[in-house]
Design a protein around this motif. Structure first.
Motif, mmCIF file in Angstrom:
data_model
loop_
_atom_site.group_PDB
_atom_site.id
_atom_site.type_symbol
_atom_site.label_atom_id
_atom_site.label_comp_id
_atom_site.label_asym_id
_atom_site.label_seq_id
_atom_site.Cartn_x
_atom_site.Cartn_y
_atom_site.Cartn_z
ATOM 1 N N VAL A 36 6.731 57.958 32.349
ATOM 2 C CA VAL A 36 5.596 57.796 33.273
ATOM 3 C C VAL A 36 4.416 58.471 32.592
ATOM 4 C CG1 VAL A 36 4.639 58.305 35.544
ATOM 5 C CG2 VAL A 36 7.083 57.852 35.313
ATOM 6 N N ASN A 37 3.520 57.657 32.064
ATOM 7 C CA ASN A 37 2.340 58.178 31.375
ATOM 8 C C ASN A 37 1.194 58.186 32.382
ATOM 9 O OD1 ASN A 37 0.133 58.690 29.744
ATOM 10 N ND2 ASN A 37 0.959 57.527 28.026
ATOM 11 N N ASN A 38 0.870 59.375 32.896
ATOM 12 C CA ASN A 38 -0.038 59.489 34.032
ATOM 13 C C ASN A 38 -1.449 59.852 33.589
ATOM 14 O OD1 ASN A 38 -1.122 59.793 36.546
ATOM 15 N ND2 ASN A 38 0.207 61.458 37.191
ATOM 16 N N GLY A 39 -2.142 58.881 32.989
ATOM 17 C CA GLY A 39 -3.550 59.068 32.650
ATOM 18 C C GLY A 39 -4.403 58.336 33.672
ATOM 19 N N LYS A 40 -5.665 58.069 33.313
ATOM 20 C CA LYS A 40 -6.509 57.243 34.197
ATOM 21 C C LYS A 40 -5.809 55.892 34.395
ATOM 22 C CE LYS A 40 -10.943 54.772 34.146
ATOM 23 N NZ LYS A 40 -10.535 54.009 35.293
ATOM 24 N N ILE A 41 -5.264 55.372 33.290
ATOM 25 C CA ILE A 41 -4.406 54.198 33.358
ATOM 26 C C ILE A 41 -2.968 54.710 33.355
ATOM 27 C CG2 ILE A 41 -3.677 52.057 32.225
ATOM 28 C CD1 ILE A 41 -6.584 51.982 33.200
ATOM 29 N N VAL A 42 -2.224 54.384 34.403
ATOM 30 C CA VAL A 42 -0.823 54.805 34.483
ATOM 31 C C VAL A 42 0.033 53.756 33.775
ATOM 32 C CG1 VAL A 42 1.107 55.266 36.048
ATOM 33 C CG2 VAL A 42 -1.197 55.997 36.678
ATOM 34 N N LYS A 43 0.977 54.230 32.972
ATOM 35 C CA LYS A 43 1.913 53.320 32.315
ATOM 36 C C LYS A 43 3.325 53.781 32.650
ATOM 37 C CE LYS A 43 3.199 51.418 27.809
ATOM 38 N NZ LYS A 43 2.888 51.401 26.359
ATOM 39 N N ILE A 44 4.121 52.892 33.224
ATOM 40 C CA ILE A 44 5.506 53.199 33.574
ATOM 41 C C ILE A 44 6.404 52.218 32.824
ATOM 42 C CG2 ILE A 44 7.217 53.340 35.436
ATOM 43 C CD1 ILE A 44 4.904 53.906 37.378
ATOM 44 N N SER A 45 7.410 52.764 32.138
ATOM 45 C CA SER A 45 8.310 51.877 31.403
ATOM 46 C C SER A 45 9.754 52.316 31.594
ATOM 47 C CB SER A 45 7.947 51.863 29.914
ATOM 48 O OG SER A 45 8.005 53.175 29.388
ATOM 49 N N GLY A 46 10.659 51.375 31.426
ATOM 50 C CA GLY A 46 12.076 51.664 31.566
ATOM 51 C C GLY A 46 12.884 50.391 31.450
ATOM 52 N N TRP A 47 14.027 50.383 32.107
ATOM 53 C CA TRP A 47 14.885 49.191 32.112
ATOM 54 C C TRP A 47 15.618 49.116 33.441
ATOM 55 C CZ3 TRP A 47 20.051 50.155 32.799
ATOM 56 C CH2 TRP A 47 20.516 51.438 32.491
ATOM 57 N N ALA A 48 15.994 47.908 33.807
ATOM 58 C CA ALA A 48 16.711 47.704 35.078
ATOM 59 C C ALA A 48 17.362 46.333 35.080
ATOM 60 C CB ALA A 48 15.745 47.812 36.258
ATOM 61 N N PHE A 49 18.497 46.258 35.778
ATOM 62 C CA PHE A 49 19.105 44.957 36.026
ATOM 63 C C PHE A 49 19.890 45.010 37.329
ATOM 64 C CE2 PHE A 49 22.195 47.146 33.277
ATOM 65 C CZ PHE A 49 23.391 46.955 33.959
ATOM 66 N N VAL A 50 20.100 43.824 37.892
ATOM 67 C CA VAL A 50 20.877 43.709 39.128
ATOM 68 C C VAL A 50 22.350 43.693 38.744
ATOM 69 C CG1 VAL A 50 21.366 42.263 41.137
ATOM 70 C CG2 VAL A 50 19.011 42.507 40.319
ATOM 71 N N LYS A 51 23.099 44.668 39.251
ATOM 72 C CA LYS A 51 24.509 44.830 38.858
ATOM 73 C C LYS A 51 25.339 43.576 39.124
ATOM 74 C CE LYS A 51 24.503 49.671 40.321
ATOM 75 N NZ LYS A 51 25.140 50.590 41.267
ATOM 76 N N LYS A 52 25.104 42.974 40.301
ATOM 77 C CA LYS A 52 25.907 41.829 40.731
ATOM 78 C C LYS A 52 25.824 40.679 39.715
ATOM 79 C CE LYS A 52 24.346 39.760 44.367
ATOM 80 N NZ LYS A 52 23.885 39.660 45.748
ATOM 81 N N HIS A 53 24.606 40.433 39.213
ATOM 82 C CA HIS A 53 24.406 39.311 38.288
ATOM 83 C C HIS A 53 24.586 39.739 36.843
ATOM 84 C CE1 HIS A 53 22.858 37.236 41.738
ATOM 85 N NE2 HIS A 53 21.848 38.068 41.861
ATOM 86 N N GLN A 54 24.561 41.065 36.588
ATOM 87 C CA GLN A 54 24.595 41.566 35.209
ATOM 88 C C GLN A 54 23.553 40.844 34.356
ATOM 89 O OE1 GLN A 54 26.983 44.045 33.580
ATOM 90 N NE2 GLN A 54 26.660 44.637 35.695
ATOM 91 N N SER A 55 22.373 40.651 34.945
ATOM 92 C CA SER A 55 21.313 40.018 34.170
ATOM 93 C C SER A 55 19.964 40.591 34.577
ATOM 94 C CB SER A 55 21.325 38.500 34.356
ATOM 95 O OG SER A 55 20.979 38.166 35.677
ATOM 96 N N ALA A 56 19.012 40.455 33.668
ATOM 97 C CA ALA A 56 17.691 41.049 33.850
ATOM 98 C C ALA A 56 16.796 40.098 34.639
ATOM 99 C CB ALA A 56 17.084 41.348 32.489
#
Length: 131
Positions: A36-56
């Motif tokens: 979480v880069n909290n400057g004037k412009i916030v940048k949030i990055s990461g990863w996630a997927f729905v477990k049920k579908h095992q897809s992004a």
């Protein structure tokens, strides 16, 4: 303003939108916020997927205060071979990464919880955003 300098760092600049639905956590998302880069412009990055579908699937981020003020913002998918490799080399997870950037100028000051939304699934993250 000219935001072209942000685009070189990967990702689009998104507009925050008001989020009026109830936030009900589910157990369906596997994911992580890496930064979480909290400057004037916030940048949030990461990863996630729905477990049920095992897809992004498409990920949105919801930011919420204790007193019910909520915003949501779209994200861009990013390539995450590390996530794919970490989950049995599942090719459907190669683009499980996400990144978003937004200007926090329009946000009310406060402490915001960060939620990941994907389909019908909602996951509250440990990180907070302070505005």
């Amino acid at each position: 303003g000219d935001f072209s300098f942000n685009l070189d760092k990967g990702g689009n600049l998104y507009q925050l939108q008001e989020y009026s639905r109830a936030i009900i956590e589910t157990d369906g998302i596997q994911g992580n916020i890496d930064d979480v880069n909290n400057g004037k412009i916030v940048k949030i990055s990461g990863w996630a997927f729905v477990k049920k579908h095992q897809s992004a699937k498409k990920v949105r981020i919801v930011l919420a205060t204790e007193n019910g003020l909520c915003y949501f913002v779209e994200t861009d998918k990013t390539y995450r071979p590390d996530v794919k490799n970490g989950f049995h080399n599942n090719r459907k997870l190669a683009f499980a990464g996400f990144v978003t950037m937004f200007d926090k100028e329009c946000m009310e000051p406060g402490e915001y919880s960060i939620y990941l939304l994907s389909g019908q699934e909602v996951k509250k993250m440990e990180q907070k955003l302070f505005v």
